[in-house]
Scaffold this motif. Structure first.
Motif, PDB file in Angstrom:
ATOM      1  N   LYS A  15     -60.793  52.771 -14.461  1.00  0.00           N
ATOM      2  CA  LYS A  15     -60.483  52.654 -15.893  1.00  0.00           C
ATOM      3  C   LYS A  15     -61.052  53.856 -16.627  1.00  0.00           C
ATOM      4  CE  LYS A  15     -60.813  47.630 -15.769  1.00  0.00           C
ATOM      5  NZ  LYS A  15     -61.384  46.436 -16.383  1.00  0.00           N
ATOM      6  N   GLN A  74     -58.839  51.243 -20.405  1.00  0.00           N
ATOM      7  CA  GLN A  74     -57.446  51.339 -19.951  1.00  0.00           C
ATOM      8  C   GLN A  74     -57.400  51.438 -18.433  1.00  0.00           C
ATOM      9  OE1 GLN A  74     -55.149  54.619 -21.534  1.00  0.00           O
ATOM     10  NE2 GLN A  74     -53.660  54.459 -19.873  1.00  0.00           N
ATOM     11  N   ASP A  75     -56.523  50.676 -17.850  1.00  0.00           N
ATOM     12  CA  ASP A  75     -56.281  50.695 -16.411  1.00  0.00           C
ATOM     13  C   ASP A  75     -55.627  52.029 -16.048  1.00  0.00           C
ATOM     14  OD1 ASP A  75     -55.545  50.236 -13.782  1.00  0.00           O
ATOM     15  OD2 ASP A  75     -54.141  48.618 -14.243  1.00  0.00           O
ATOM     16  N   ASN A  80     -52.348  52.073 -13.350  1.00  0.00           N
ATOM     17  CA  ASN A  80     -51.016  51.649 -13.764  1.00  0.00           C
ATOM     18  C   ASN A  80     -50.224  52.889 -14.166  1.00  0.00           C
ATOM     19  OD1 ASN A  80     -48.720  50.574 -14.884  1.00  0.00           O
ATOM     20  ND2 ASN A  80     -49.786  49.039 -16.110  1.00  0.00           N
ATOM     21  N   LYS A  82     -47.388  53.363 -15.141  1.00  0.00           N
ATOM     22  CA  LYS A  82     -46.446  53.232 -16.259  1.00  0.00           C
ATOM     23  C   LYS A  82     -47.096  53.520 -17.611  1.00  0.00           C
ATOM     24  CE  LYS A  82     -43.846  49.800 -13.708  1.00  0.00           C
ATOM     25  NZ  LYS A  82     -43.590  48.381 -13.531  1.00  0.00           N
ATOM     26  N   LYS A  83     -48.415  53.581 -17.647  1.00  0.00           N
ATOM     27  CA  LYS A  83     -49.107  53.816 -18.914  1.00  0.00           C
ATOM     28  C   LYS A  83     -49.437  55.300 -19.066  1.00  0.00           C
ATOM     29  CE  LYS A  83     -51.182  49.281 -19.439  1.00  0.00           C
ATOM     30  NZ  LYS A  83     -52.425  48.540 -19.665  1.00  0.00           N
ATOM     31  N   ASN A  84     -49.313  55.812 -20.296  1.00  0.00           N
ATOM     32  CA  ASN A  84     -49.649  57.209 -20.578  1.00  0.00           C
ATOM     33  C   ASN A  84     -51.108  57.484 -20.244  1.00  0.00           C
ATOM     34  OD1 ASN A  84     -47.223  58.214 -21.398  1.00  0.00           O
ATOM     35  ND2 ASN A  84     -47.579  57.863 -23.577  1.00  0.00           N
ATOM     36  N   SER A 122     -52.443  57.612 -17.345  1.00  0.00           N
ATOM     37  CA  SER A 122     -52.852  57.021 -16.072  1.00  0.00           C
ATOM     38  C   SER A 122     -52.496  57.947 -14.914  1.00  0.00           C
ATOM     39  CB  SER A 122     -52.165  55.669 -15.866  1.00  0.00           C
ATOM     40  OG  SER A 122     -52.606  54.741 -16.810  1.00  0.00           O
TER      41      SER A 122
END
Length: 166
Positions: free
Chosen positions: A37, A42-43, A46, A48-50, A52
């Protein structure tokens, strides 16, 4: 007469094979869950997340060949948090064997995390060291170091979960 002998021998064999030898069972606890994190929580696994990581590789630093990949699985919790599940695969080397009934082994894994920002791919190279404790009754993860910083110490009865803040 022959049937009675074989029947008795079969029953005796079945009874002997059912006996319990609890003292010789070794508890194995080596599954390690790794969460990554940022400081805001924030993970970062993942994709799909900005911001990451878009991918990662794990390589055995003690491997018999260069760039020996380490088996792992990217999993997701019911809360949609991604984590790396590492069970085994990296070579373990004896770190401490003072006592024949209490040994410490360790593995070193290179963790390469890839991230793409503004069409530029950046790779962050980190090191994960996993220490294991072996006794006749248990083989378990005992400590985990990330870039030489202690991140996890085994507590009896608790799962092996490491959270890395990047």
């Amino acid at each position: 007469m022959r049937n009675v002998f074989f029947g008795t021998a079969l029953v005796l064999f079945a009874l002997l094979s059912c006996r319990s030898d609890e003292d010789s069972i070794q508890n194995i606890d080596q599954i390690l869950d790794i969460y990554i994190k940022n400081s805001a929580g924030q993970d970062l696994l993942n994709a799909k997340k900005n911001g990451s990581f878009s991918g990662y590789t794990m390589t055995d630093l003690f491997g018999t060949i260069d760039n020996a990949p380490v088996n792992n699985t990217l999993k997701v919790t019911a809360d949609s948090l991604y984590y790396i599940e590492y069970i085994a695969g990296a070579r373990r080397i004896t770190l401490d064997s003072v006592s024949p009934d209490n040994r410490t082994y360790h593995s070193r894994i290179a963790l390469a995390l890839r991230r793409t920002q503004n069409n530029v791919t950046d790779t962050i190279n980190d090191t994960l060291e996993i220490q294991y404790r072996w006794t006749p009754s248990v083989f378990e993860v005992s400590k985990v170091y990330y870039n030489k910083n202690l991140k996890f110490t085994k507590q009896p009865g608790s799962p092996n979960v490491v959270t890395i803040i990047k």
